[in-house]
Design an enzyme around this catalytic site. Structure first.
Site, PDB file in Angstrom:
ATOM      1  N   LYS B  76      -4.040   3.065   4.913  1.00  0.00           N
ATOM      2  CA  LYS B  76      -3.689   2.052   4.379  1.00  0.00           C
ATOM      3  C   LYS B  76      -3.742   1.464   3.506  1.00  0.00           C
ATOM      4  O   LYS B  76      -4.323   2.336   1.912  1.00  0.00           O
ATOM      5  CB  LYS B  76      -5.206   1.002   4.828  1.00  0.00           C
ATOM      6  CG  LYS B  76      -4.894   0.152   4.829  1.00  0.00           C
ATOM      7  CD  LYS B  76      -6.105  -1.073   5.835  1.00  0.00           C
ATOM      8  CE  LYS B  76      -5.648  -2.694   5.394  1.00  0.00           C
ATOM      9  NZ  LYS B  76      -7.259  -3.393   5.316  1.00  0.00           N
ATOM     10  N   SER B 151      -6.452  -7.099   9.319  1.00  0.00           N
ATOM     11  CA  SER B 151      -5.420  -6.718   8.741  1.00  0.00           C
ATOM     12  C   SER B 151      -5.124  -5.395   8.512  1.00  0.00           C
ATOM     13  O   SER B 151      -3.561  -4.879   8.217  1.00  0.00           O
ATOM     14  CB  SER B 151      -5.642  -6.896   7.016  1.00  0.00           C
ATOM     15  OG  SER B 151      -6.805  -5.859   6.759  1.00  0.00           O
ATOM     16  N   SER B 175     -10.964  -6.217  10.574  1.00  0.00           N
ATOM     17  CA  SER B 175      -9.497  -5.553   9.912  1.00  0.00           C
ATOM     18  C   SER B 175      -9.343  -3.962  10.669  1.00  0.00           C
ATOM     19  O   SER B 175      -8.365  -3.713  10.296  1.00  0.00           O
ATOM     20  CB  SER B 175      -9.287  -5.680   8.482  1.00  0.00           C
ATOM     21  OG  SER B 175      -8.941  -7.629   8.499  1.00  0.00           O
TER      22      SER B 175
END
Lengths: 479, 483
Positions: B76, B151, B175
């Site tokens: 990420k 997210s 997330s």
């Protein structure tokens, strides 16, 4: 109306740790800009603070030295504001729960003693520096100082005059240097002061509105800034005005304080506990360990010097101005094994004077305690007079030799053989019949002339007491 | 190769059925082919990937290396990667190459993994749909009109579509779990403090936690094994031994008690309830007992969260000021102009909204009413869980109220968007570990069940998830367009 000033000081002390309070970067002063700022100090994304235990140790040391409560649990908070030399946009500080609680410090002023309360002392990180010169309308940022550990020491509003404020500041300076937690270098910003000042009618209990004078970095300027501010506030009040709560800056060149921001313009720092740091928990063992490391404190040593050595308070104060000086003095007393007051005089007058002229600190003295003690022993046992001792001291300073060697080499040993002194006196009496006659006719101040002649003839080595006694005898005897 | 689990890939590599280079090239090819549609990657690092792969092959040829050696992964884009730009999904960091690796990145590299690239995400991890990214939305591989969740939307979509065998994510309010559910993969948010936050760009420091996102619980266990552990660079990481997660996977579930929080089932969508019923039936066959429990304060999680997280974010994001790194506005007139325009231009709307909320909540006169109150609620919620875990070994509920919603559906309504995390947020407030495990489909879109464990009970959670996955194949399904 008579006014009473009320003053409290906030003093920022840079702690003498090798690395920063939340990173491993060096704290050394004077490196090229931004060479001692690591990713953490720069506030790079994803970096995190880790508390430096050494900073905590120094804070606790201070707390114990002022007999303060040490918080078993204290909390780091974020003080949020934007400034280019504040890399994260917040300063990590302690807010509601500081590491050091209420303590006190005793100041001495004009023969009086006064106990000044310490409200709290908390750990925080320093910001960087903004450099406004040399950048042609731009500002340079040096983040070397960012993250340097600070202990902010807040006094109670117990100070009642600029002189008291300075006495407190000096006492605190003496203590933190004594403890070895700060280098005390005010030019480099290691010891900085903000002063809160208000005035009230004498006898009134409630405080007046205060102003805060920021960042005054010398004892002299603190005194002058506070003095100016007191007078300014009194002028305002006496002309029917009111003092505005505000932050003011002291301008040393103009010797005045100027407004910086008012209460309405004051920042809202939005303090909240820093979620990146756990509460600081201090164990009893840690506190006891630090307590064992505490040296004898200046106030205790001051009292001991008076008691143990019979020194006058003023002398004791001078000799305990720094730990190194007081250690030196005690080493001299120990090794000379003679009157401590003689030792005190020599350390305070001859040695300190020579050091001052040479611009040296006590620990740089060319004459160490051992050698000075050697010299004082020779005064005490009558080998040399005090006057000759000054000569020997100068020779020691330059040569590195000890007193006995110099006395021997230069033939400075005092003449105490009464026969030898008598012989010289006889010669002088014989050589100066006119003066002898005048003296005997009552012009007694000529006695000094004869002493001078004897000393001249012996190059100052004759024992002065013997010279006096024998001269008196001979001069009168002839009459 | 993209349909295999990590365990299967590791075996293939060890037996030299294929090289890490071949495996890596395969995924790089798939990224090239499919990522135009999905937009899961912000940065692809083919050269780095192939170099990593070659190094892994050298080790593997010698019979060396651990279980992850030669396995391609993607990070990420919230995890700092030394010399590789790390954007956090923001224009603010579009040009930011960190000079250090996040601990998670360093540990996974140390374990021999191959870095494929950096994954798309909501800006500064603030979002539940991946629509707040400066780099554009990610699409859900199961239905490209739908969001992948957020997210960690890029992570979830990339794993689901077989563009990477596994990925890292971070979870501040859901997330990892919410996008895992929306994309039909398995994601684990560890106990707060289990995985180091060093080098993981902060959104809300007391809630943020990194974790694995992969095809299965077993894969998550392998990744977590490498990611977890004390880090002296993160004061909030916990110094506690990391158990052998793999060894715990197959433990028998007979006698295990799982709690069903009443509040999670009260207004549940019937289709979602049906999915969970089916999962519970599976568990009963495995000998699990269910017990109703109550988390009475859980209804306060979303409001408490939307005070605490923005408060911390308003402070965490103050460093993006245009002075030292990252985006700087053009030709600032003075300092104030530099601050105002840099932050106005560098941050997106959702980030600004949260900075405003947080700044307000921390302001003098409001602090007690908002931040302090929210922290007290947080304690009450943690106490609710504590009581529940005196009676049960884990909790089960939905990960999300609904399957993935359509792109644009909630962007105009922040509250509706925030409520898509209603089941996940409490876990972050309490600091507990939580997982999302694929449990079925609603209208062709995957949904997940959420498993919540006691502090540091990741091994138990993985065990409970793995035994379920041995009996079901939801986690094995692939989105048809990307099969």
């Amino acid at each position: 109306m008579e006014w009473e000033p009320v003053i409290g000081l906030e003093i920022h002390v840079q702690l003498l740790t090798r690395s920063k309070i939340f990173s491993g970067a060096s704290t050394a002063y004077g490196a090229p800009p931004n060479t001692q700022a690591c990713a953490i100090d720069l506030g790079m994304p994803g970096t995190l603070p880790v508390l430096n235990e050494a900073a905590v140790r120094l804070a606790v040391k201070f707390g114990l030295a002022v007999e303060a409560e040490i918080a078993r649990r204290s909390v780091f908070a974020r003080k949020n504001y934007f400034y280019p030399d504040l890399p994260k946009g917040y300063q990590i500080s302690q807010y509601e729960l500081p590491v050091v609680g209420k303590g006190h410090l005793t100041i001495h002023l004009d023969g009086r003693e006064k106990r000044i309360g310490i409200t709290r002392a908390h750990l925080e990180e320093d910001a960087g520096k903004s450099l406004h010169e040399d950048f042609h309308g731009l500002t340079g940022i040096d983040l070397n100082r960012a993250g340097t550990p600070l202990l902010e020491i807040v006094s109670e509003p117990d100070l009642r005059s600029p002189e008291e404020a300075v006495a407190y500041m000096k006492k605190l300076h003496q203590l933190v240097v004594w403890l070895g937690i700060c280098d005390g270098n005010m030019q480099e910003g290691s010891f900085r002061c903000d002063a809160n000042v208000s005035v009230r009618p004498l006898g009134e209990r409630a405080f007046g509105t205060r102003t805060e004078i920021k960042n005054v970095n010398s004892f002299r300027f603190v005194e002058r800034a506070i003095q100016f501010e007191i007078e300014r506030q009194i002028r305002v009040l006496e002309s029917g005005g009111t003092v505005v709560q505000e932050t003011r800056l002291y301008d040393a060149d103009r010797d005045e304080t100027r407004p910086m921001r008012t209460k309405e313009e004051a920042f809202d720092y939005r303090y909240f506990p820093d979620p990146d740091l756990l509460p600081l928990v201090i164990s009893e063992d840690f506190i006891e360990e630090v307590r064992r490391e505490l040296p004898e404190l200046p106030e205790a040593r001051y009292r001991r010097f008076i008691e143990q050595y019979g020194l006058k308070p003023y002398d004791a104060e001078v000799l305990t101005a720094t730990r190194a000086l007081s250690d030196y003095f005690e080493a001299v007393v120990r090794q000379a094994a003679c009157d401590p007051k003689l030792c005190a005089n020599w350390v305070m007058v001859e040695l300190s004077g020579a050091l001052n002229r040479a611009g040296l600190e006590i620990d740089q003295s060319p004459v160490d305690a051992d050698r000075l003690a050697g010299l004082l022993r020779r005064i005490a046992d009558g080998t040399i007079s005090g006057k000759i001792a000054k000569q020997v001291f100068e020779l020691m300073w330059d040569s590195g030799k000890d007193a006995d060697t110099l006395i021997e080499e230069k033939g400075l040993k005092q003449i105490t053989d009464a026969g030898a002194i008598e012989k010289i006196i006889d010669e002088i009496i014989a050589a100066n019949p006119k003066q002898v006659a005048q003296y005997r006719a009552g012009k007694e101040k000529l006695f000094g002339f004869f002493v001078g002649q004897v000393m001249k003839a012996t190059q100052g080595k004759a024992n002065p007491q013997q010279v006096n006694a024998l001269l008196k005898e001979k001069l009168q005897g002839g009459g | 190769m993209h349909t295999k689990t990590l365990a299967e890939l590791a075996q293939g590599l060890k037996r030299r059925e294929f090289s890490s280079r071949e495996l890596t090239q395969h995924f790089l090819d798939r990224i090239r082919r499919h990522d135009g549609t999905l937009n899961a990657f912000i940065t692809v690092t083919p050269e780095r990937a192939l170099a990593d792969a070659d190094a892994a092959d050298v080790a593997l040829d010698r019979g060396e290396g651990g279980p992850l050696t030669g396995i391609p992964l993607a990070q990420k884009d919230i995890f700092c990667t030394d010399g590789i730009r790390t954007t956090c999904g923001s224009r603010m960091l579009d040009n930011f190459p960190p000079p250090y690796d996040a601990t998670v990145v360093a540990r996974l590299a140390q374990a021999g993994t191959v870095l494929l690239g950096k994954l798309n995400m909501d800006e500064f991890a603030m979002g539940s749909s991946n629509e707040t990214s400066y780099y554009g939305p990610v699409r859900n591989p199961w239905n490209t009109d739908c969001v992948p969740g957020g997210s960690s939307g890029g992570s979830a979509a990339a794993v689901a579509a077989g563009l990477t065998p596994a990925a890292t994510g971070t979870d501040t309010g859901g997330s990892i779990r919410q996008p895992a559910a929306f994309c039909g993969i398995t994601g684990l948010k560890p106990t707060y403090g289990r995985v180091s936050r060093w080098g993981m760009i902060a959104f809300a420091s007391s809630l943020d936690q990194g974790g694995p996102m992969a095809r299965s619980a077993e894969d998550c266990a392998m990744l977590l094994q490498a990611m977890a552990g004390f880090d002296p660079k993160d004061s909030t990481s916990v110094d506690r031994p990391v158990p052998d997660y793999g060894a715990a996977l197959d433990r028998d579930l007979r006698g295990i008690r799982i709690g069903l929080p009443e509040e999670y089932f009260a207004d549940l969508d019937p289709a979602m309830a049906q999915v969970l019923e089916a999962a519970m039936a599976e568990y009963r066959r495995l000998g699990v007992e269910f017990k109703a429990v109550s988390l009475p304060n859980i209804g306060l999680s979303v409001p408490a969260y939307y005070v605490i997280a923005p408060s911390e974010c308003s402070s965490n994001l103050a460093r993006y000021d245009g002075v030292r790194y990252g985006y700087r506005c053009r030709d600032p007139r003075d300092l104030e102009d530099l601050y105002l325009r840099t932050r106005a231009e560098g941050f997106g709307a959702e980030v600004k909204r949260r900075i405003l909320i947080g700044t307000y909540a921390l302001s003098a006169g409001y602090y007690d009413a908002y931040y302090l109150k929210a922290q007290k609620i947080r304690r009450l919620i943690a106490d609710d869980f504590r009581r529940a875990f005196q009676e049960v070994d884990a909790l089960l509920g939905p990960t999300t109220p609904t399957p993935a919603f359509r792109l644009g559906e909630k962007t105009g309504d922040p509250i509706a968007m925030y409520l898509s995390d209603i089941y996940t947020i409490a876990v972050n407030l309490a600091g507990l570990p939580g997982m999302s495990v694929p449990a079925g489909f609603i209208d062709g879109r995957p949904v997940g069940m959420q498993l919540i464990g006691d502090y540091f009970a990741e091994d138990r959670l993985l065990n409970i998830a793995h035994r379920y996955q041995r009996e079901t194949d939801w986690h094995r399904r692939l989105p048809p367009e990307f099969a």
